[in-house]
Scaffold this motif. Structure first.
Motif, PDB file in Angstrom:
ATOM      1  N   LEU A 150      29.773  52.306  44.060  1.00  0.00           N
ATOM      2  CA  LEU A 150      30.837  51.699  44.668  1.00  0.00           C
ATOM      3  C   LEU A 150      31.528  52.453  45.962  1.00  0.00           C
ATOM      4  O   LEU A 150      32.110  53.569  45.527  1.00  0.00           O
ATOM      5  CB  LEU A 150      31.943  51.325  43.767  1.00  0.00           C
ATOM      6  N   CYS A 151      31.277  52.134  47.002  1.00  0.00           N
ATOM      7  CA  CYS A 151      31.831  52.850  48.004  1.00  0.00           C
ATOM      8  C   CYS A 151      33.202  52.218  48.774  1.00  0.00           C
ATOM      9  O   CYS A 151      33.081  50.937  49.232  1.00  0.00           O
ATOM     10  CB  CYS A 151      30.856  53.046  49.398  1.00  0.00           C
ATOM     11  N   TYR A 152      34.305  52.805  48.682  1.00  0.00           N
ATOM     12  CA  TYR A 152      35.600  52.191  48.946  1.00  0.00           C
ATOM     13  C   TYR A 152      35.574  50.746  48.628  1.00  0.00           C
ATOM     14  O   TYR A 152      36.155  50.023  49.349  1.00  0.00           O
ATOM     15  CB  TYR A 152      35.856  52.243  50.437  1.00  0.00           C
ATOM     16  N   PRO A 153      35.315  50.527  47.329  1.00  0.00           N
ATOM     17  CA  PRO A 153      35.163  49.207  46.998  1.00  0.00           C
ATOM     18  C   PRO A 153      36.613  48.363  46.823  1.00  0.00           C
ATOM     19  O   PRO A 153      37.706  48.893  46.683  1.00  0.00           O
ATOM     20  CB  PRO A 153      34.702  49.246  45.493  1.00  0.00           C
ATOM     21  N   VAL A 154      36.639  46.993  47.110  1.00  0.00           N
ATOM     22  CA  VAL A 154      37.434  45.881  46.570  1.00  0.00           C
ATOM     23  C   VAL A 154      37.249  45.827  45.349  1.00  0.00           C
ATOM     24  O   VAL A 154      36.369  45.246  44.585  1.00  0.00           O
ATOM     25  CB  VAL A 154      37.414  44.801  47.308  1.00  0.00           C
ATOM     26  N   ILE A 155      38.455  46.168  44.148  1.00  0.00           N
ATOM     27  CA  ILE A 155      38.390  45.792  42.833  1.00  0.00           C
ATOM     28  C   ILE A 155      39.229  44.671  42.541  1.00  0.00           C
ATOM     29  O   ILE A 155      39.086  43.948  41.595  1.00  0.00           O
ATOM     30  CB  ILE A 155      38.867  47.304  42.057  1.00  0.00           C
ATOM     31  N   PHE A 156      40.341  44.463  43.306  1.00  0.00           N
ATOM     32  CA  PHE A 156      41.292  43.432  42.846  1.00  0.00           C
ATOM     33  C   PHE A 156      41.199  42.403  43.934  1.00  0.00           C
ATOM     34  O   PHE A 156      41.261  42.745  44.984  1.00  0.00           O
ATOM     35  CB  PHE A 156      42.732  44.194  42.622  1.00  0.00           C
ATOM     36  N   MET A 157      41.591  41.417  43.441  1.00  0.00           N
ATOM     37  CA  MET A 157      41.910  40.115  44.501  1.00  0.00           C
ATOM     38  C   MET A 157      43.339  39.670  44.183  1.00  0.00           C
ATOM     39  O   MET A 157      43.524  38.501  44.837  1.00  0.00           O
ATOM     40  CB  MET A 157      40.826  38.910  43.918  1.00  0.00           C
ATOM     41  N   ASP A 158      44.136  40.281  43.516  1.00  0.00           N
ATOM     42  CA  ASP A 158      45.632  39.932  43.388  1.00  0.00           C
ATOM     43  C   ASP A 158      46.332  41.249  43.409  1.00  0.00           C
ATOM     44  O   ASP A 158      46.023  42.258  42.892  1.00  0.00           O
ATOM     45  CB  ASP A 158      45.871  38.988  42.421  1.00  0.00           C
ATOM     46  N   GLY A 159      47.921  41.191  43.492  1.00  0.00           N
ATOM     47  CA  GLY A 159      48.642  42.359  43.235  1.00  0.00           C
ATOM     48  C   GLY A 159      48.664  43.138  44.300  1.00  0.00           C
ATOM     49  O   GLY A 159      48.321  42.854  45.636  1.00  0.00           O
ATOM     50  N   GLU A 160      49.415  44.257  44.028  1.00  0.00           N
ATOM     51  CA  GLU A 160      49.887  45.315  44.967  1.00  0.00           C
ATOM     52  C   GLU A 160      48.638  45.884  45.811  1.00  0.00           C
ATOM     53  O   GLU A 160      48.848  46.225  46.923  1.00  0.00           O
ATOM     54  CB  GLU A 160      50.599  46.381  44.530  1.00  0.00           C
ATOM     55  N   TYR A 161      47.477  46.019  45.258  1.00  0.00           N
ATOM     56  CA  TYR A 161      46.520  46.747  45.809  1.00  0.00           C
ATOM     57  C   TYR A 161      45.221  45.731  46.300  1.00  0.00           C
ATOM     58  O   TYR A 161      44.112  46.403  46.856  1.00  0.00           O
ATOM     59  CB  TYR A 161      45.874  47.860  44.979  1.00  0.00           C
ATOM     60  N   HIS A 162      45.410  44.515  46.331  1.00  0.00           N
ATOM     61  CA  HIS A 162      44.485  43.525  46.818  1.00  0.00           C
ATOM     62  C   HIS A 162      44.203  43.645  48.440  1.00  0.00           C
ATOM     63  O   HIS A 162      45.210  43.847  49.071  1.00  0.00           O
ATOM     64  CB  HIS A 162      44.456  42.333  46.349  1.00  0.00           C
ATOM     65  N   THR A 166      39.824  39.317  52.072  1.00  0.00           N
ATOM     66  CA  THR A 166      38.692  39.382  51.157  1.00  0.00           C
ATOM     67  C   THR A 166      38.851  38.165  50.275  1.00  0.00           C
ATOM     68  O   THR A 166      37.968  37.353  50.009  1.00  0.00           O
ATOM     69  CB  THR A 166      38.459  40.682  50.501  1.00  0.00           C
ATOM     70  N   GLN A 167      40.003  38.051  49.778  1.00  0.00           N
ATOM     71  CA  GLN A 167      40.535  37.244  48.764  1.00  0.00           C
ATOM     72  C   GLN A 167      40.302  35.703  49.139  1.00  0.00           C
ATOM     73  O   GLN A 167      39.584  35.012  48.681  1.00  0.00           O
ATOM     74  CB  GLN A 167      41.788  37.365  48.075  1.00  0.00           C
ATOM     75  N   ARG A 168      40.742  35.487  50.308  1.00  0.00           N
ATOM     76  CA  ARG A 168      40.508  34.544  51.384  1.00  0.00           C
ATOM     77  C   ARG A 168      39.267  33.887  51.216  1.00  0.00           C
ATOM     78  O   ARG A 168      38.792  32.715  51.414  1.00  0.00           O
ATOM     79  CB  ARG A 168      41.379  34.376  52.419  1.00  0.00           C
ATOM     80  N   SER A 169      38.539  34.773  51.946  1.00  0.00           N
ATOM     81  CA  SER A 169      36.935  34.652  52.052  1.00  0.00           C
ATOM     82  C   SER A 169      36.226  34.057  50.924  1.00  0.00           C
ATOM     83  O   SER A 169      35.532  33.255  50.850  1.00  0.00           O
ATOM     84  CB  SER A 169      36.424  35.693  53.026  1.00  0.00           C
ATOM     85  N   LEU A 170      36.651  35.029  49.743  1.00  0.00           N
ATOM     86  CA  LEU A 170      35.779  34.633  48.647  1.00  0.00           C
ATOM     87  C   LEU A 170      36.161  33.458  47.751  1.00  0.00           C
ATOM     88  O   LEU A 170      35.395  32.582  47.332  1.00  0.00           O
ATOM     89  CB  LEU A 170      35.911  35.921  47.641  1.00  0.00           C
ATOM     90  N   LEU A 171      37.626  33.156  47.825  1.00  0.00           N
ATOM     91  CA  LEU A 171      38.192  32.161  47.008  1.00  0.00           C
ATOM     92  C   LEU A 171      38.861  30.929  47.644  1.00  0.00           C
ATOM     93  O   LEU A 171      39.092  30.115  47.141  1.00  0.00           O
ATOM     94  CB  LEU A 171      38.983  32.752  46.049  1.00  0.00           C
ATOM     95  N   GLY A 172      38.943  31.136  48.955  1.00  0.00           N
ATOM     96  CA  GLY A 172      39.858  30.162  49.826  1.00  0.00           C
ATOM     97  C   GLY A 172      41.123  30.375  49.473  1.00  0.00           C
ATOM     98  O   GLY A 172      41.712  31.101  48.958  1.00  0.00           O
ATOM     99  N   MET A 179      41.618  32.335  38.339  1.00  0.00           N
ATOM    100  CA  MET A 179      40.298  32.758  39.317  1.00  0.00           C
ATOM    101  C   MET A 179      40.775  34.254  39.738  1.00  0.00           C
ATOM    102  O   MET A 179      39.626  35.119  39.967  1.00  0.00           O
ATOM    103  CB  MET A 179      39.981  31.793  40.322  1.00  0.00           C
ATOM    104  N   LEU A 180      41.889  34.430  40.142  1.00  0.00           N
ATOM    105  CA  LEU A 180      42.157  35.653  40.725  1.00  0.00           C
ATOM    106  C   LEU A 180      42.233  36.772  39.619  1.00  0.00           C
ATOM    107  O   LEU A 180      41.610  37.952  40.049  1.00  0.00           O
ATOM    108  CB  LEU A 180      43.714  35.629  41.075  1.00  0.00           C
ATOM    109  N   GLN A 181      42.230  36.371  38.395  1.00  0.00           N
ATOM    110  CA  GLN A 181      42.452  37.414  37.289  1.00  0.00           C
ATOM    111  C   GLN A 181      40.722  37.733  37.010  1.00  0.00           C
ATOM    112  O   GLN A 181      40.607  38.768  36.626  1.00  0.00           O
ATOM    113  CB  GLN A 181      43.032  36.640  36.116  1.00  0.00           C
ATOM    114  N   LYS A 182      40.070  36.498  37.084  1.00  0.00           N
ATOM    115  CA  LYS A 182      38.576  36.605  36.722  1.00  0.00           C
ATOM    116  C   LYS A 182      38.012  37.632  37.820  1.00  0.00           C
ATOM    117  O   LYS A 182      37.042  38.368  37.566  1.00  0.00           O
ATOM    118  CB  LYS A 182      37.980  35.373  36.897  1.00  0.00           C
ATOM    119  N   GLN A 183      38.508  37.929  39.088  1.00  0.00           N
ATOM    120  CA  GLN A 183      38.049  38.593  40.177  1.00  0.00           C
ATOM    121  C   GLN A 183      38.198  40.186  39.979  1.00  0.00           C
ATOM    122  O   GLN A 183      37.967  40.837  40.681  1.00  0.00           O
ATOM    123  CB  GLN A 183      38.173  37.918  41.346  1.00  0.00           C
TER     124      GLN A 183
END
Length: 271
Positions: A150-162, A166-172, A179-183
């Protein structure tokens, strides 16, 4: 270099069958005259909007130079939503295993590597439940990689560090809370998670370094083997990081780590 269609001529439809489905492929960077050789499946980043070229072919070529097969995954991005990219990544791992003998690949030595959003994809492939929508010979093989980079990966889709793009592109827009928690990839770590190599830059202003730090903490809690490297400078989206003093060493650290995962030998010379 001729691309290989991982589903054949027709991609399985997703939720909205009115949207024409592209045919996802892998671009092969296979070494010649080899057998039982480890392979790295490369997932470029791009916020699930595109796939950054500087995180694709040149990365595969680097691993070729280190003695590994490689393949670049041309996975579906926006307007295709979750789980399109994940299905493509899982299918690619299965495809490589199914055709391992033909390509000279060791079926039990397949690593997946991803940058940024591609890191989220790679991590999802290594962690999430396997799905097999096509139901053909390829889908008889496991989609779980044997190692994850994992190279500078996105791990969160919600919260302070998301990362919101990326969130919008993946989940709309306005995705459901579940779904946010699942990601959130930290929630999927178990004792069966494959070994991980993670690196990030402390000065990353796009995807905060806490993404990698928190993921490493989750791995540690479940006693999953991992290597974590945090470099002081480099920012985000730097690919091989050529010319960035110190940070560019991630490549050699990673190839050495991968060599040791897949052999009984030490890559590094002991004094």
């Amino acid at each position: 270099m001729e691309k290989i269609k991982i589903y054949g001529e027709q991609t399985p439809p997703l939720h909205d069958e009115t949207i024409d489905q592209p045919v996802p492929t892998i671009t092969p960077y296979f070494l010649e005259d080899t057998k039982d050789t480890a392979c790295v499946l490369v997932c470029a980043g791009g916020a699930y909007m595109n796939r950054a070229p500087h995180e694709a072919g040149v990365v595969a070529e680097f691993f070729n130079e280190c003695g590994f097969h490689a393949a670049v995954l041309n996975y579906r991005v926006s307007p295709y939503r979750y789980p399109a990219g994940l299905l493509d990544a899982q299918r690619a791992v299965r495809f490589l295993r199914c055709h391992a003998e033909e390509y000279g690949i060791a079926a039990n030595k397949i690593a997946i590597l991803g940058f940024s959003a591609g890191g989220h994809l790679a991590g999802s492939c290594a962690l999430m439940e396997e799905e097999a929508p096509f139901h053909d010979e390829v889908d008889n093989y496991s989609a779980r990689p044997n190692a994850c980079i994992l190279c500078y990966p996105v791990i969160f889709m919600d919260g302070e560090y998301h990362h919101r793009v990326t969130q919008r592109s993946l989940l709309g827009r306005n995705p459901a809370e579940d779904m946010l928690q699942k990601q959130d990839l930290t929630q999927h770590v178990t004792a069966d998670t494959p070994p991980c190599f993670i690196w990030h830059c402390a000065d990353d202003k796009d995807v905060p370094v806490q993404n990698s730090l928190c993921f490493a903490q989750a791995l540690s809690a479940h006693k999953v083997p991992y290597a974590l490297h945090i470099f002081p400078k480099g920012g985000h989206g730097i690919g091989l990081a050529d010319g960035i003093f110190g940070t560019e060493s991630w490549k050699d650290l990673c190839s050495g780590w991968l060599f040791e995962q897949f052999t009984d030998e030490s890559y590094f010379i002991e004094e």
